[in-house]
Design a protein around this motif. Structure first.
Motif, short mmCIF file in Angstrom:
data_model
loop_
_atom_site.label_atom_id
_atom_site.label_comp_id
_atom_site.label_asym_id
_atom_site.label_seq_id
_atom_site.Cartn_x
_atom_site.Cartn_y
_atom_site.Cartn_z
N ASP A 76 0.83 -1.21 0.00
CA ASP A 76 0.00 0.00 0.00
C ASP A 76 0.86 1.26 0.00
O ASP A 76 0.57 2.22 -0.73
N GLN A 78 3.94 1.57 -1.16
CA GLN A 78 4.61 1.70 -2.45
C GLN A 78 3.63 2.20 -3.52
O GLN A 78 3.99 3.02 -4.37
N VAL A 79 2.39 1.73 -3.46
CA VAL A 79 1.38 2.19 -4.41
C VAL A 79 1.11 3.67 -4.19
O VAL A 79 1.02 4.45 -5.15
N ASP A 80 0.98 4.09 -2.93
CA ASP A 80 0.75 5.51 -2.62
C ASP A 80 1.90 6.37 -3.13
O ASP A 80 1.68 7.44 -3.71
N GLU A 81 3.14 5.92 -2.90
CA GLU A 81 4.30 6.67 -3.37
C GLU A 81 4.30 6.78 -4.89
O GLU A 81 4.58 7.85 -5.45
N ALA A 82 3.97 5.68 -5.56
CA ALA A 82 3.94 5.71 -7.02
C ALA A 82 2.86 6.66 -7.52
O ALA A 82 3.08 7.40 -8.49
N GLN A 83 1.72 6.68 -6.85
CA GLN A 83 0.65 7.60 -7.26
C GLN A 83 1.05 9.04 -7.02
O GLN A 83 0.75 9.92 -7.83
N GLN A 84 1.76 9.31 -5.91
CA GLN A 84 2.22 10.67 -5.63
C GLN A 84 3.21 11.13 -6.70
O GLN A 84 3.17 12.28 -7.13
N LYS A 85 4.09 10.23 -7.12
CA LYS A 85 5.07 10.58 -8.15
C LYS A 85 4.36 10.87 -9.47
O LYS A 85 4.74 11.78 -10.20
N GLN A 86 3.34 10.08 -9.79
CA GLN A 86 2.59 10.30 -11.02
C GLN A 86 1.90 11.66 -10.98
O GLN A 86 1.91 12.40 -11.97
N LYS A 87 1.33 12.02 -9.83
CA LYS A 87 0.65 13.31 -9.70
C LYS A 87 1.67 14.45 -9.83
O LYS A 87 1.39 15.47 -10.43
#
Length: 92
Positions: A76, A78-87
Protein backbone atom coordinates in the motif's frame (compact mmCIF):
# COMPACT_ATOMS: atom_id res chain seq x y z
CA UNK A 1 1.58 -51.17 25.42
CA UNK A 2 -0.55 -48.92 27.57
CA UNK A 3 0.23 -47.56 30.99
CA UNK A 4 -2.63 -48.31 33.39
CA UNK A 5 -3.49 -47.63 37.02
CA UNK A 6 -5.36 -50.30 38.94
CA UNK A 7 -8.55 -49.11 40.59
CA UNK A 8 -8.95 -52.35 42.57
CA UNK A 9 -6.78 -55.23 43.73
CA UNK A 10 -6.42 -57.99 41.17
CA UNK A 11 -4.86 -61.37 41.76
CA UNK A 12 -3.97 -63.99 39.22
CA UNK A 13 -0.57 -64.86 37.82
CA UNK A 14 0.52 -61.49 39.22
CA UNK A 15 -0.98 -59.60 42.18
CA UNK A 16 -1.81 -55.92 41.62
CA UNK A 17 -2.81 -53.52 44.39
CA UNK A 18 -5.09 -50.54 44.06
CA UNK A 19 -3.01 -47.64 42.73
CA UNK A 20 -0.34 -49.81 41.06
CA UNK A 21 0.78 -48.34 37.73
CA UNK A 22 2.00 -50.84 35.16
CA UNK A 23 2.22 -51.31 31.41
CA UNK A 24 -0.06 -53.89 29.84
CA UNK A 25 -0.53 -54.90 26.23
CA UNK A 26 -3.27 -52.92 24.49
CA UNK A 27 -5.80 -55.76 24.34
CA UNK A 28 -5.51 -56.60 28.05
CA UNK A 29 -5.59 -52.92 29.06
CA UNK A 30 -8.78 -52.30 27.09
CA UNK A 31 -10.39 -55.49 28.46
CA UNK A 32 -9.68 -54.45 32.06
CA UNK A 33 -10.77 -50.87 31.37
CA UNK A 34 -14.16 -52.09 30.11
CA UNK A 35 -14.59 -53.91 33.42
CA UNK A 36 -13.60 -50.72 35.33
CA UNK A 37 -10.63 -52.47 36.90
CA UNK A 38 -7.99 -50.12 35.46
CA UNK A 39 -7.74 -46.57 34.24
CA UNK A 40 -5.60 -46.05 31.13
CA UNK A 41 -3.10 -43.27 31.71
CA UNK A 42 -1.85 -40.97 28.99
CA UNK A 43 1.91 -40.73 28.99
CA UNK A 44 3.17 -37.27 29.86
CA UNK A 45 5.33 -37.44 26.74
CA UNK A 46 2.22 -37.81 24.58
CA UNK A 47 0.58 -34.86 26.29
CA UNK A 48 3.73 -32.76 25.86
CA UNK A 49 3.92 -33.67 22.16
CA UNK A 50 0.29 -32.72 21.60
CA UNK A 51 0.73 -29.40 23.40
CA UNK A 52 3.93 -28.66 21.45
CA UNK A 53 2.17 -29.37 18.15
CA UNK A 54 -0.75 -27.10 19.04
CA UNK A 55 1.57 -24.29 20.14
CA UNK A 56 3.64 -24.63 16.96
CA UNK A 57 0.51 -24.43 14.81
CA UNK A 58 -0.72 -21.33 16.65
CA UNK A 59 2.66 -19.62 16.39
CA UNK A 60 2.87 -20.43 12.67
CA UNK A 61 -0.61 -18.98 12.09
CA UNK A 62 0.23 -15.80 14.01
CA UNK A 63 3.52 -15.34 12.17
CA UNK A 64 1.79 -15.86 8.81
CA UNK A 65 -0.87 -13.27 9.70
CA UNK A 66 1.75 -10.73 10.80
CA UNK A 67 3.83 -11.26 7.66
CA UNK A 68 0.73 -10.87 5.47
CA UNK A 69 -0.21 -7.63 7.25
CA UNK A 70 3.31 -6.22 6.88
CA UNK A 71 3.47 -7.12 3.19
CA UNK A 72 0.04 -5.53 2.60
CA UNK A 73 1.16 -2.33 4.37
CA UNK A 74 4.38 -2.16 2.34
CA UNK A 75 2.53 -2.70 -0.92
CA UNK A 76 0.00 0.00 0.00
CA UNK A 77 2.83 2.43 0.83
CA UNK A 78 4.61 1.70 -2.45
CA UNK A 79 1.38 2.19 -4.41
CA UNK A 80 0.75 5.51 -2.62
CA UNK A 81 4.30 6.67 -3.37
CA UNK A 82 3.94 5.71 -7.02
CA UNK A 83 0.65 7.60 -7.26
CA UNK A 84 2.22 10.67 -5.63
CA UNK A 85 5.07 10.58 -8.15
CA UNK A 86 2.59 10.30 -11.02
CA UNK A 87 0.65 13.31 -9.70
CA UNK A 88 3.87 15.28 -9.29
CA UNK A 89 4.97 14.60 -12.88
CA UNK A 90 1.58 15.59 -14.29
CA UNK A 91 1.69 19.08 -12.71
CA UNK A 92 4.96 20.13 -14.35
Amino acid sequence: MKKVEFLFCLSGDVFYRKGDVVELNDKEALRLQKRNIVKILIDQEQVDEQVDEQVDEQVDEQVDEQVDEQVDEQVDEQVDEAQQKQKGKGKK
